[in-house]
Motif scaffolding. Structure first.
Motif, PDB file in Angstrom:
ATOM      1  N   LEU A 160       0.843  -1.207   0.000  1.00 49.42           N
ATOM      2  CA  LEU A 160       0.000   0.000   0.000  1.00 49.42           C
ATOM      3  C   LEU A 160       0.872   1.248   0.000  1.00 49.42           C
ATOM      4  O   LEU A 160       0.612   2.213  -0.723  1.00 49.42           O
ATOM      5  N   GLU A 161       1.900   1.229   0.817  1.00 51.94           N
ATOM      6  CA  GLU A 161       2.826   2.371   0.881  1.00 51.94           C
ATOM      7  C   GLU A 161       3.492   2.607  -0.464  1.00 51.94           C
ATOM      8  O   GLU A 161       3.621   3.748  -0.925  1.00 51.94           O
ATOM      9  N   ASP A 162       3.931   1.524  -1.099  1.00 51.32           N
ATOM     10  CA  ASP A 162       4.607   1.660  -2.393  1.00 51.32           C
ATOM     11  C   ASP A 162       3.659   2.239  -3.439  1.00 51.32           C
ATOM     12  O   ASP A 162       4.054   3.090  -4.248  1.00 51.32           O
ATOM     13  N   THR A 163       2.398   1.757  -3.412  1.00 52.83           N
ATOM     14  CA  THR A 163       1.408   2.278  -4.363  1.00 52.83           C
ATOM     15  C   THR A 163       1.193   3.768  -4.139  1.00 52.83           C
ATOM     16  O   THR A 163       1.145   4.553  -5.095  1.00 52.83           O
ATOM     17  N   GLU A 164       1.078   4.148  -2.884  1.00 50.70           N
ATOM     18  CA  GLU A 164       0.879   5.572  -2.571  1.00 50.70           C
ATOM     19  C   GLU A 164       2.036   6.407  -3.092  1.00 50.70           C
ATOM     20  O   GLU A 164       1.853   7.499  -3.626  1.00 50.70           O
ATOM     21  N   ARG A 165       3.236   5.874  -2.919  1.00 48.44           N
ATOM     22  CA  ARG A 165       4.419   6.606  -3.370  1.00 48.44           C
ATOM     23  C   ARG A 165       4.407   6.764  -4.881  1.00 48.44           C
ATOM     24  O   ARG A 165       4.701   7.834  -5.422  1.00 48.44           O
ATOM     25  N   ARG A 166       4.047   5.698  -5.583  1.00 49.81           N
ATOM     26  CA  ARG A 166       4.026   5.734  -7.045  1.00 49.81           C
ATOM     27  C   ARG A 166       2.984   6.721  -7.545  1.00 49.81           C
ATOM     28  O   ARG A 166       3.231   7.522  -8.449  1.00 49.81           O
ATOM     29  N   VAL A 167       1.799   6.682  -6.932  1.00 48.59           N
ATOM     30  CA  VAL A 167       0.719   7.593  -7.328  1.00 48.59           C
ATOM     31  C   VAL A 167       1.111   9.035  -7.042  1.00 48.59           C
ATOM     32  O   VAL A 167       0.869   9.935  -7.851  1.00 48.59           O
TER      33      VAL A 167
END
Lengths: 248, 402
Positions: A160-167
């Motif tokens: 979830l953290e990685d997705t947030e960072r990418r977005v």
């Protein structure tokens, strides 16, 4: 005792003796205070709190280690060793060591892995604490299963953290942010630089090597090899203005 | 016939208004009449001006002449009113007030400056506070002093962990000592010579009504105080902390004062000062780390002296304790009770003829030749106070050195 100076601990006794010696003198302001609140005992060695049980084999007569401080051990240490052994790069994540008021343990509830008081990456052993909680609340579950459950929850939150960072990165680029070269680009650039440096070095080294080899076979140390001879096309030419170092 | 008709036509008019008749016959003017009319006009005009002047004078007398001042500020405010900036700003402020309570309330958490502006009280000392202030972190196990093994909880990650309940107990004991000494009018010296400890030491000294030192301690300030602290100003104060000026002349011969209690934040660096205090019977309080010697001070506080946060917590608690003691003393003074035994400034011993006893008599507890101790002749309770300009012993020593 020779090495010790007990005068700081004996200020009250010294003052009493001086007062007795000089009858007309008055006690200093701290005299009554120090007699009411005496200093604590000094140079007393007691047996420390037992953090680990002393094995029966080591309970010998010589108790030299009996008064030494002991290592502090927790049950979570085994779990930590396992988790960080499997995920060594979790140790590379930045860690916040400053505490607010020391009451973090009162605000955490390990029924779930996500703690609003501290981030997932803030306390890396949230897996460990979660696993401990699962083991305590569900004793029938095997330890490996508890570890897997805590681990999977942890992975979900990291993704979830990685997705947030990418977005966040995409949103920033959409609104005009410019990111510098990525790690891959920087790495490629460094590699190219290193390759160019190596190439120049290699050319120099090969020239030196050829000269050495040439010196081995000829007196003057010049010519001899095909590479140094003038090319085939120029053999027919007979231009006196051209200075050819090699005899054709 | 025409003339007859004109006369008949205008006859009545002419009969009623002879003046108009004279005006209508303008070709023949009568000089006398003209003069009369001009005079009349002049007089009416002068009358009119007089009237207006009188009206003006009346107006001036009745009201204040208001002339609006034109300066940059007024001009600007007029401009803002004119172009609507003020209206927009006021609306923005109203929106902010409405929207402020919405959303999350972010907890402020640890604020380092509050340890200096609002230090914790002795009653605020908890194990959690000491833990958060890193008071439990000792040194490497190989660097320890076995004399303070009783204060150590255990070993973790290669360092000794200090027992926080032991720390709390010793700190509370030290706070009790500080507040009691302050209540009895004792002079407390707070010492902290490491970088960053100056602010907390000054704060604690100010609260406890004592002195501070954050520069290097000049060796001999107690043992050779008459020489080193010669130029420091001394004053005698009464129970309400008012200076007593009559004693000024006697102060010139007075010997240097010794502190009644010394609080040291880094005893390892200040071992010379602690040694002097031990020699002259001055009780001391100090933060003892796992590598320090606990017998150097009277009241050790086993804690981490390398953490600035821990030092600030301890200094803050001791300062607050001193503040309580001072408040109790002042309260008792207002009630008419003097909590200390008044004394007179002691004279410097003759150095040539100084015997150890005489030196002790001058600098220690004994009295030099005065008839007896008790309240001064005038009935005012005096106590001497060695107060430098900045209440910083180190400052004056730097001056002396330069």
């Amino acid at each position: 005792m020779g090495r010790y100076d007990f005068r700081p601990l004996r200020v009250h006794q010294t003052a009493t003796q001086l007062l007795q010696a000089n009858k007309g003198s008055s006690p200093p302001p701290w005299y009554g205070v120090v007699s009411n609140v005496p200093p604590a005992q000094a140079l007393v060695r007691t047996q420390p709190l037992p953090h680990a049980q002393r094995s029966r084999r080591k309970q010998t007569k010589k108790a030299s280690k009996l008064f030494q401080p002991q290592q502090i051990t927790y049950d979570e240490d085994r779990l930590r060793k396992e988790f960080f052994g499997d995920h060594p790069w979790e140790l590379a994540r930045p860690r916040m060591v400053i505490e607010d008021d020391g009451r973090d343990s009162y605000k955490t509830d390990w029924r779930r892995i996500e703690q609003p008081e501290k981030g997932l990456s803030g306390e890396r052993s949230s897996v460990v604490q979660r696993q401990m909680h699962i083991q305590q609340t569900d004793p029938d579950m095997p330890k490996a299963a508890a570890y897997d459950r805590a681990r999977k929850e942890f992975y979900g939150l990291r993704l979830l953290e990685d997705t947030e960072r990418r977005v966040a990165r995409e949103e920033a680029m959409w609104t005009g942010a410019q990111f510098g070269p990525s790690m891959m680009e920087i790495g490629m650039k460094l590699e190219d630089q290193e390759y160019d440096r190596w190439k120049a070095w290699a050319e120099e080294e090969s020239k030196k090597l050829e000269q050495q080899n040439a010196a081995m076979y000829t007196d003057t140390g010049s010519g001899g090899f095909e590479e140094h001879a003038p090319p085939e096309e120029e053999l027919g030419e007979d231009d006196p203005s051209e200075v050819t170092p090699y005899a054709v | 016939m025409i003339v007859r008709k004109a006369l008949i036509r205008h006859g009545r008019r002419l009969a009623h208004s002879p003046r108009q008749w004279t005006r209508s016959l303008a070709t023949e003017t009568d000089l006398h009449d003209l003069q009369d009319t001009t005079e009349a006009i002049d007089s009416s005009l002068s009358n009119a001006t007089l009237q207006t002047k009188s009206i003006e004078s009346q107006a001036e007398k009745s009201g204040v002449q208001y002339v609006p001042q034109i300066d940059a500020r007024t001009q600007m405010s007029q401009q803002l009113l004119g172009d609507g900036t003020k209206y927009v700003y006021d609306r923005h402020r109203r929106q902010q007030k409405l929207q402020n309570p919405l959303g999350t309330t972010v907890d402020k958490g640890y604020q380092p400056h509050r340890l200096l502006t609002d230090p914790p009280r002795p009653s605020d000392i908890t194990l959690e506070l000491l833990l958060a202030s890193q008071a439990h972190l000792g040194h490497k196990t190989s660097h320890w002093n076995p004399a303070n093994s009783r204060y150590i909880f255990g070993i973790r990650q290669g360092i000794h962990i200090i027992s926080l309940d032991v720390t709390a107990a010793h700190l509370r004991r030290a706070c009790r000592v500080v507040s009691s000494v302050a209540e009895r009018g004792g002079l407390i010296l707070f010492v902290g010579t490491r970088p960053g400890q100056d602010r907390c030491v000054v704060t604690a000294a100010t609260m406890a009504g004592g002195c501070h030192l954050f520069d290097r301690w000049t060796p001999g300030s107690i043992t050779n105080g008459d020489q080193i602290l010669r130029s420091c100003r001394k004053q005698v104060v009464d129970e309400f902390d008012r200076e007593v000026p009559e004693q000024g002349a006697a102060l010139k011969d007075a010997s240097a004062l010794k502190p009644d209690l010394v609080v040291c934040m880094n005893p390892i660096e200040n071992w010379v000062m602690l040694h002097e205090c031990g020699m002259h019977g001055v009780p001391t309080i100090g933060i003892i780390d796992t590598d320090a010697n606990p017998t150097w001070v009277t009241y050790p506080i086993p804690a981490n002296d390398d953490s600035l946060r821990c030092v600030q917590v301890i200094a803050g608690a001791l300062g607050r304790a001193g503040q309580e003691g001072q408040a109790n003393r002042r309260e008792a003074a207002l009630a008419g009770e003097v909590t200390y035994r008044p004394n007179r400034p002691k004279r410097i011993a003759d150095r040539m003829n100084a015997s150890p006893r005489a030196v002790e008599a001058a600098t220690g507890l004994a009295n030099t030749g005065d008839s007896g101790m008790g309240p001064a002749a005038d009935g005012v309770a005096n106590r001497s106070r060695n107060s430098e300009v900045d209440k910083n012993l180190g400052y004056h020593r730097a001056e002396l050195a330069s």
